[in-house]
Design a protein around this motif. Structure first.
Motif, PDB file in Angstrom:
ATOM      1  N   ILE A 113       0.867  -1.174   0.000  1.00 48.14           N
ATOM      2  CA  ILE A 113       0.000   0.000   0.000  1.00 48.14           C
ATOM      3  C   ILE A 113       0.904   1.223   0.000  1.00 48.14           C
ATOM      4  N   ASP A 114       0.333   2.378  -0.315  1.00 50.18           N
ATOM      5  CA  ASP A 114       1.202   3.553  -0.436  1.00 50.18           C
ATOM      6  C   ASP A 114       1.696   4.036   0.923  1.00 50.18           C
ATOM      7  N   VAL A 115       2.913   4.555   0.911  1.00 44.14           N
ATOM      8  CA  VAL A 115       3.568   5.029   2.134  1.00 44.14           C
ATOM      9  C   VAL A 115       2.766   6.160   2.777  1.00 44.14           C
ATOM     10  N   LEU A 116       2.229   7.056   1.946  1.00 45.11           N
ATOM     11  CA  LEU A 116       1.477   8.186   2.482  1.00 45.11           C
ATOM     12  C   LEU A 116       0.269   7.717   3.284  1.00 45.11           C
ATOM     13  N   GLN A 117      -0.492   6.769   2.750  1.00 44.16           N
ATOM     14  CA  GLN A 117      -1.649   6.248   3.477  1.00 44.16           C
ATOM     15  C   GLN A 117      -1.215   5.605   4.792  1.00 44.16           C
ATOM     16  N   ALA A 118      -0.120   4.819   4.751  1.00 44.66           N
ATOM     17  CA  ALA A 118       0.363   4.162   5.965  1.00 44.66           C
ATOM     18  C   ALA A 118       0.796   5.183   7.007  1.00 44.66           C
ATOM     19  N   TYR A 119       1.470   6.245   6.545  1.00 42.59           N
ATOM     20  CA  TYR A 119       1.912   7.295   7.467  1.00 42.59           C
ATOM     21  C   TYR A 119       0.715   8.038   8.044  1.00 42.59           C
ATOM     22  N   TYR A 120      -0.220   8.417   7.201  1.00 43.57           N
ATOM     23  CA  TYR A 120      -1.359   9.225   7.638  1.00 43.57           C
ATOM     24  C   TYR A 120      -2.253   8.445   8.601  1.00 43.57           C
ATOM     25  N   ARG A 121      -2.411   7.143   8.342  1.00 47.35           N
ATOM     26  CA  ARG A 121      -3.291   6.316   9.169  1.00 47.35           C
ATOM     27  C   ARG A 121      -2.538   5.534  10.251  1.00 47.35           C
ATOM     28  N   ASN A 122      -1.229   5.765  10.322  1.00 49.39           N
ATOM     29  CA  ASN A 122      -0.397   5.089  11.320  1.00 49.39           C
ATOM     30  C   ASN A 122      -0.511   3.565  11.203  1.00 49.39           C
ATOM     31  N   ILE A 123      -0.417   3.071   9.956  1.00 48.46           N
ATOM     32  CA  ILE A 123      -0.438   1.635   9.701  1.00 48.46           C
ATOM     33  C   ILE A 123       0.989   1.113   9.818  1.00 48.46           C
ATOM     34  N   ARG A 124       1.210   0.194  10.707  1.00 47.27           N
ATOM     35  CA  ARG A 124       2.562  -0.294  10.973  1.00 47.27           C
ATOM     36  C   ARG A 124       2.963  -1.408   9.995  1.00 47.27           C
ATOM     37  N   GLY A 125       4.277  -1.570   9.859  1.00 54.09           N
ATOM     38  CA  GLY A 125       4.816  -2.644   9.046  1.00 54.09           C
ATOM     39  C   GLY A 125       4.920  -2.342   7.567  1.00 54.09           C
TER      40      GLY A 125
END
Length: 563
Positions: free
Chosen positions: A392-404
């Motif tokens: 998944i995109d890094v921005l979405q992971a950063y914004y939603r605090n998705i780990r890993g």
């Protein structure tokens, strides 16, 4: 203090622009079309059946909406190269960095927010090698209340330099990556989609630019080539460089240009020679041990109503390996303190609180694909980290605090120091793969030193940073010396750029204030190197206010396959 001065200057400029800002809408239909060149027929993914694609034409400070319809067979994204997108990384475009691909039979609308950019930029696909055929110009005219910082030209022409392959760009890189082998060299180079008269096919077309005697023209030149720096010239005519990467520079004259992949240049040329037809021409430039194929591609600079042959049958361009010509040109690029540019505000030595030293290398990694034809495939790295795209995109992971999904631990120094540009006998540099980001705080004054190495075939690297224009403050040959080399920096009038070429046996230094929060891709604009992992992500954390924080995530973002 520097950041405050910059902010006041940009706020003043932005206020002027908002008074006359307009909104534009474009429809991009992306599908496969057939093109016949070099007496072969190739199927390419293109926008609106055009190669190159349609031009976006706006004024400074405008907002653009582009509705992209995917009528192809695979997903892709589009990037608005050089547009800073203030607080708006959601629409920046790089695949699996700020968004997931636009799936076939779906559409996605990009919102492109222009700020102080002026002159010429471009848009291109940012998935695999799809940008080779999916690209076009962004022309940013002065705002309604602005003028050019030079006499208004009588006309203008966009010139896009391209790599031509007798085949589909995505299939070419997919096959090479699966086999662990380097991708092939291009079959030709092109000017605005035309191959000219040097490749031997009688049906190939040549680009013609018609001009009137004693008129002056603004050329908007874009290097959209896949892996090649390019020299460019118009025979018997002088070129005056006025802007680089959508920022005005101190005007200078030259018989030729040197432009790296990703870069744009605005150039004035006067039709002040005897009426006739004159060749324009382009050829690659390289300082690598494995240079690109040395083709010369031609166009015609034609005076109105002239009928006859070319006035200049002999094309004179610097030799491909002429590093003196390369240096003589780029050393003349300087910022200019005109009112149409943001006030020059280079972070001072005392401002810098984030220093990053990055080595660039081409490496080997075991090829584990079932289609491998070699035991070790190609990899490329920054500080010995070869970038891996997440699911998944890094921005979405950063914004939603998705780990890993990614790690915030990109090394600020190379893991080992050696004679980077010297003899590497006995040097074995271990490479790791991963998705690791450079993280800084909003308002940080950042210095990044980019150091080439002789790993692989050596050679220069055009490095592009999304979301920012940066000041190119220093360059040199050999290994960067942190004690002595900063004394040679140009902190008075360094050019403001978004793509900088790092010489194959040297280094460059850039500086900027981290005033655009978001997730921003940084990568080599040689597509083969990006495909091998020569990239990373710059994360600029939110500030303390809404105005210094990322805009909310749009509900229309394309879904990732695993979400």
């Amino acid at each position: 203090m520097g950041l405050v001065t910059w902010s006041v200057g940009v706020l003043f400029l932005s206020t002027l622009l908002l008074c006359s800002a307009d909104v534009h809408h474009y429809e991009f239909f992306v599908r496969e079309s057939k093109f016949k060149k070099m007496c072969n027929t190739s199927t390419l993914l293109v926008v609106n059946n055009s190669y190159p694609g349609p031009e976006i034409r706006v004024h400074r400070g405008d907002t653009v909406f582009v509705n992209v319809h995917n009528r192809g067979k695979y997903g892709f994204t589009i990037h608005w190269h050089g547009v800073k997108q203030p607080r708006n990384p959601w629409f920046d475009g790089p695949e699996f960095i700020t968004q997931c691909p636009i799936r076939p039979r779906t559409n996605f609308t990009y919102k492109i927010i222009l700020s102080e950019e002026i002159g010429t930029l471009w848009w291109h696909a940012h998935s695999d090698w799809t940008r080779g055929s999916v690209h076009g110009a962004i022309v940013i005219l002065p705002a309604e209340n602005e003028t050019y910082p030079f006499p208004t030209p009588d006309g203008e022409q966009t010139i896009i330099l391209e790599s031509w392959y007798n085949g589909n760009f995505k299939k070419i890189i997919d096959k090479a990556l699966a086999a662990g082998t380097p991708p092939p060299q291009p079959d030709a180079y092109a000017i605005n989609g035309h191959l000219g008269d040097t490749y031997g096919c009688p049906t190939d077309t040549i680009f013609r630019m018609e001009v009137d005697y004693e008129k002056t023209y603004l050329l908007r030149i874009i290097n959209a080539a896949m892996n090649e720096q390019q020299f460019f010239t118009i025979m018997n005519h002088t070129l005056t460089v006025v802007a680089v990467d959508a920022s005005y520079v101190r005007r200078f004259k030259s018989d030729y240009l040197l432009i790296s992949p990703g870069q744009t240049m605005d150039v004035l040329v006067s039709a002040n020679r005897n009426a006739g037809q004159y060749y324009m021409a382009t050829r690659p430039s390289s300082d690598s041990d494995v240079p690109p194929v040395d083709f010369i591609t031609t166009g015609i600079f034609q005076y109105t109503n002239f009928v006859g042959g070319s006035n200049a049958s002999l094309i004179t361009l610097p030799a491909m390996n002429n590093t003196d010509a390369m240096l003589n040109f780029i050393s003349r690029i300087r910022n200019t303190n005109v009112t149409q540019n943001p006030p020059i505000n280079v972070p001072a030595d005392t401002d810098i609180n984030r220093r990053v030293f990055i080595t660039l290398a081409v490496n080997d990694l075991p090829c584990k694909n079932s289609k491998c034809v070699v035991s070790d495939g190609f990899a490329a790295s920054l500080n010995n980290v070869s970038f891996v795209y997440p699911h998944i995109d890094v921005l979405q992971a950063y914004y939603r605090n998705i780990r890993g999904v990614f790690a915030e631990n990109f090394p600020f120094l190379p893991p080992e120091f050696y004679d980077f540009t010297g003899n590497l006998t006995g040097v074995v540099s271990a490479v790791e793969v991963g998705t690791r980001a450079i993280c800084v705080n909003y308002g940080d004054a950042v210095e990044i030193v980019l150091q080439s190495t002789q790993m692989g075939a050596g050679g220069s690297h055009p490095i592009h940073l999304h979301g920012y224009s940066f000041y190119w403050v220093g360059a040199g040959f050999g290994n960067f010396n942190g004690e002595t080399d900063p004394s040679t920096y140009n902190l008075v009038d360094p050019p403001l750029m978004n793509t900088i070429d790092v010489p194959g046996t040297g280094w460059v230094a850039i500086r900027f204030f981290a005033n655009n929060p978001g997730v921003w891709y940084m990568h080599c604009h040689f597509e083969r190197h990006t495909s091998w992992g020569m990239s990373t992500v710059l994360i600029v954390r939110n500030g303390s206010t809404i105005e210094t924080s990322i805009r909310p995530r749009p509900s229309t973002m394309p879904r990732c396959h695993r979400t």
